[in-house]
Design a protein around this motif. Structure first.
Motif, PDB file in Angstrom:
ATOM      1  N   TRP A   1      12.900   4.141  -9.599  1.00 44.07           N
ATOM      2  CA  TRP A   1      13.619   4.089  -8.264  1.00 44.07           C
ATOM      3  C   TRP A   1      12.690   3.622  -7.244  1.00 44.07           C
ATOM      4  N   SER A   2      11.478   3.310  -7.507  1.00 46.47           N
ATOM      5  CA  SER A   2      10.484   2.835  -6.412  1.00 46.47           C
ATOM      6  C   SER A   2      10.925   1.411  -5.965  1.00 46.47           C
ATOM      7  N   ASN A   3      10.855   1.430  -4.649  1.00 48.57           N
ATOM      8  CA  ASN A   3      11.166   0.097  -3.776  1.00 48.57           C
ATOM      9  C   ASN A   3       9.970  -0.156  -2.723  1.00 48.57           C
ATOM     10  N   ASP A   4      10.282  -1.144  -2.049  1.00 44.32           N
ATOM     11  CA  ASP A   4       9.201  -1.668  -1.054  1.00 44.32           C
ATOM     12  C   ASP A   4       8.815  -0.413  -0.275  1.00 44.32           C
ATOM     13  N   GLU A   5       9.709   0.203   0.342  1.00 42.16           N
ATOM     14  CA  GLU A   5       9.534   1.489   1.154  1.00 42.16           C
ATOM     15  C   GLU A   5       8.797   2.620   0.565  1.00 42.16           C
ATOM     16  N   VAL A   6       9.335   2.850  -0.728  1.00 44.36           N
ATOM     17  CA  VAL A   6       8.532   4.069  -1.446  1.00 44.36           C
ATOM     18  C   VAL A   6       7.114   3.594  -1.575  1.00 44.36           C
ATOM     19  N   ARG A   7       6.887   2.316  -2.010  1.00 50.99           N
ATOM     20  CA  ARG A   7       5.795   1.967  -2.456  1.00 50.99           C
ATOM     21  C   ARG A   7       4.682   1.762  -1.266  1.00 50.99           C
ATOM     22  N   ARG A   8       5.273   1.636   0.094  1.00 49.62           N
ATOM     23  CA  ARG A   8       4.627   1.579   1.433  1.00 49.62           C
ATOM     24  C   ARG A   8       4.126   3.093   1.643  1.00 49.62           C
ATOM     25  N   LEU A   9       5.042   3.949   1.445  1.00 43.93           N
ATOM     26  CA  LEU A   9       4.617   5.429   1.727  1.00 43.93           C
ATOM     27  C   LEU A   9       3.728   6.027   0.784  1.00 43.93           C
ATOM     28  N   SER A  10       4.272   5.672  -0.628  1.00 44.75           N
ATOM     29  CA  SER A  10       3.276   6.378  -1.578  1.00 44.75           C
ATOM     30  C   SER A  10       2.100   5.712  -1.683  1.00 44.75           C
ATOM     31  N   GLY A  11       1.973   4.568  -1.572  1.00 41.97           N
ATOM     32  CA  GLY A  11       0.713   3.783  -1.673  1.00 41.97           C
ATOM     33  C   GLY A  11      -0.179   4.272  -0.561  1.00 41.97           C
ATOM     34  N   THR A  12       0.417   4.266   0.682  1.00 41.38           N
ATOM     35  CA  THR A  12      -0.571   4.733   1.800  1.00 41.38           C
ATOM     36  C   THR A  12      -0.924   6.294   1.554  1.00 41.38           C
ATOM     37  N   ALA A  13      -0.082   7.186   1.143  1.00 44.33           N
ATOM     38  CA  ALA A  13      -0.460   8.523   0.738  1.00 44.33           C
ATOM     39  C   ALA A  13      -1.734   8.603  -0.305  1.00 44.33           C
ATOM     40  N   THR A  14      -1.564   7.667  -1.281  1.00 44.45           N
ATOM     41  CA  THR A  14      -2.442   7.642  -2.425  1.00 44.45           C
ATOM     42  C   THR A  14      -3.969   7.501  -1.860  1.00 44.45           C
ATOM     43  N   ARG A  15      -3.867   6.309  -0.938  1.00 46.16           N
ATOM     44  CA  ARG A  15      -5.303   5.825  -0.435  1.00 46.16           C
ATOM     45  C   ARG A  15      -5.713   6.997   0.511  1.00 46.16           C
ATOM     46  N   LEU A  16      -4.924   7.472   1.455  1.00 48.80           N
ATOM     47  CA  LEU A  16      -5.451   8.620   2.037  1.00 48.80           C
ATOM     48  C   LEU A  16      -5.911   9.592   1.280  1.00 48.80           C
ATOM     49  N   LEU A  17      -5.362  10.071   0.345  1.00 47.58           N
ATOM     50  CA  LEU A  17      -5.798  11.299  -0.734  1.00 47.58           C
ATOM     51  C   LEU A  17      -7.171  10.766  -1.156  1.00 47.58           C
TER      52      LEU A  17
END
Length: 399
Positions: free
Chosen positions: A224-240
Motif C-alpha cells: 500500500w506504499s505510495n509517494d506520500e508514504v515513501r516520503r514519510l517513512s523514508g524520512t523517518a528511516t534516514r532520521l533514525l
C-alpha cells in the motif's frame, strides 16, 4: 494449502485496500521542539477546553511532568485533573476507571502524557466517553461517534500511537489483547517535546527506536506504499539511522531526541496509509506469549524477515539503501537490498538489542507460525511468506 492461504491473503488485503482508500485521515495540530508540551496545553485551553483530564502513569507524576503540564494549563486559565492509573498493556478496567474519573470531574477533553500505554488508554477513554463500553469498540471501524477531544504528548519515541488510528486494550479478565482501529482515534493535537525524553533509559531508547524503525521500513516496502508514504517513512528511516545511535550514547542530546521523535511521528503517520507487515505479525505473538517488549520483539525479528524479502522483493529495500547512503548505484537491487539489511543489523547491534529470544522454545514454533500467518493475512506485505520460510525465520530466533 499454500495457494489457498495466498489467495485468502490477496482477497482480504485487496478488500481492505479498497476500504483504506476511502478513509479520510484527520489533520493534526503539531507542536515540536523544546517546551512544546506547554504550548499544546495552552493551545487546548485556547480551543475552549476548560477541564482537562491528564491520562498518565504514576512514574511520570513522581517525576514532576504532570505538575509542569498543570502549570501551563492553569496559566492559560484552565483546570487539570490527573488520572495516573495507567499500567503497561492497559486493560478495560483501566479505561473504565479513567472514564469514571473523567465523568466525575466533568471534564471536557483528554490529554495523554506518556508512552504507548498511556496514549492507548486515553484513546480508549475518549472513545468510550461517547460510544459506550470499550469492549464493544474492539475491531475495525466500530466507533460511530466522534471521540471526546483528545490530545497527546508522547514521552517515548517509537510506538507512533500519537499519530496512528489504532489502540490496544487488553481484556481485564482474559488478558486477551483487543485492537481498536478507526481514524477517529487519531489525536487532534500532538506535542513532541525532547526535554521530556532526556531521562529515558538506554534500553527504552533502543527498544522504542527499533519499533519506530520497523514501522518506517514496513510501511515503505508494503504493497500500500505510495509517494506520500515513501516520503514519510523514508524520512523517518534516514532520521533514525542518523540520530538513534546518538541518543543511545547520549540521552541528553536534545537535537537528536527531537529528530528521533519526529521519525517516530512520521512513521506513525505512514501506518495510517500503509499498515505494517510480517515483522509485526510475529512480534505480536512473542509479546502475547512471553511478554516480550514490542520494540525488542521487532528488533529480533526484523533482520530475518528482511532477509526473506531480499530474495523475493528487493526493489524497495534497494531504494532504502539509497535513502541512508549505503550500497552503490552500479549494484543490482539484490546487492543494494542486502547492503540495507546489513546496515539495519549493524544499527540494532549498536543499540545492544538481542538477536534471539531466550524465552521462546522451539517447541512453540508451530503455534507461533500459525498465529503469525493468520494475522499477516491482514497486512499488505511485499511477499507472502510461506509456512516453510516462516519456520526458518522462527528457527533463527528461538532457543
Amino acid at each position: 494449502m499454500r495457494f489457498i492461504n495466498w489467495l485468502l491473503h490477496k482477497c482480504i488485503v485487496g478488500l481492505l485496500g479498497v476500504v483504506q482508500k476511502f478513509l479520510s485521515v484527520p489533520t493534526q495540530t503539531l507542536f515540536a521542539g523544546a517546551g512544546s508540551s506547554g504550548q499544546l496545553a495552552r493551545h487546548m485551553v485556547a480551543m475552549g477546553h476548560q477541564r482537562i483530564l491528564l491520562v498518565t502513569d504514576q512514574i511520570l507524576v513522581d517525576l514532576g511532568m504532570a505538575e509542569n503540564i498543570r502549570k501551563s494549563v492553569e496559566e492559560a486559565g484552565g483546570e487539570l485533573f490527573v488520572y495516573c492509573g495507567v499500567l503497561p498493556d492497559p486493560t478495560t478496567a483501566i479505561v473504565e476507571e479513567g472514564l469514571a474519573y473523567y465523568r466525575t470531574q466533568r471534564c471536557d477533553s483528554i490529554l495523554a502524557l506518556g508512552g504507548g500505554s498511556s496514549i492507548d488508554a486515553a484513546k480508549g477513554i475518549a472513545a468510550s466517553a461517547t460510544n459506550g463500553p470499550v469492549q464493544s469498540l474492539v475491531g475495525i471501524l466500530k466507533i460511530r461517534q466522534a471521540l471526546a477531544p483528545l490530545y497527546a504528548i508522547p514521552t517515548t519515541s517509537g510506538t507512533g500511537s500519537e499519530a496512528t488510528f489504532a489502540a490496544v486494550i487488553s481484556d481485564a479478565e482474559t488478558h486477551r489483547k483487543g485492537f481498536l482501529a478507526d481514524m477517529k482515534l487519531i489525536p487532534l493535537g500532538v506535542a513532541l517535546d525532547p526535554l521530556l525524553l532526556t531521562g529515558m533509559p538506554q534500553g527504552v531508547t533502543a527498544a522504542t527506536g527499533a519499533d519506530a524503525l520497523t514501522h518506517a521500513i514496513e510501511t515503505y516496502i508494503g504493497r500500500w506504499s505510495n509517494d506520500e508514504v515513501r516520503r514519510l517513512s523514508g524520512t523517518a528511516t534516514r532520521l533514525l539511522f542518523d540520530h538513534l545511535p546518538r541518543v543511545y550514547r547520549n540521552g541528553q542530546d536534545v537535537q537528536s531526541r527531537e529528530a528521533v521523535s519526529l521519525a517516530s511521528y512520521y512513521a506513525g503517520q505512514a501506518i495510517n496509509h500503509a499498515s505494517v507487515g510480517m515483522v509485526h505479525a510475529i512480534a505480536h505473538q512473542l509479546g502475547g506469549l512471553y511478554g516480550t517488549p514490542h520494540g525488542v520483539a521487532n528488533a529480533i525479528v526484523l533482520p530475518h524477515v528482511l532477509d526473506c524479502y531480499v530474495e523475493h522483493s528487493p526493489e524497495a529495500l534497494a531504494e532504502l539503501a539509497a535513502v541512508i547512503g549505503v550500497g552503490r548505484s552500479s549494484q543490482t537491487d539484490h546487492e543494494r537490498a542486502s547492503a540495507f539489511v546489513q546496515a539495519t543489523r549493524d544499527l540494532l547491534a549498536q543499540l545492544g538489542l538481542a538477536t534471539r529470544l531466550e524465552s521462546f522454545p522451539t517447541s512453540d514454533i508451530p503455534a507461533v507460525a500459525n498465529d503469525s500467518m493468520a494475522e499477516c493475512r491482514l497486512y499488505p506485505v511485499p511477499h507472502w511468506v510461506s509456512r516453510a520460510e516462516l519456520k526458518t525465520i522462527l528457527d533463527k530466533i528461538a532457543v
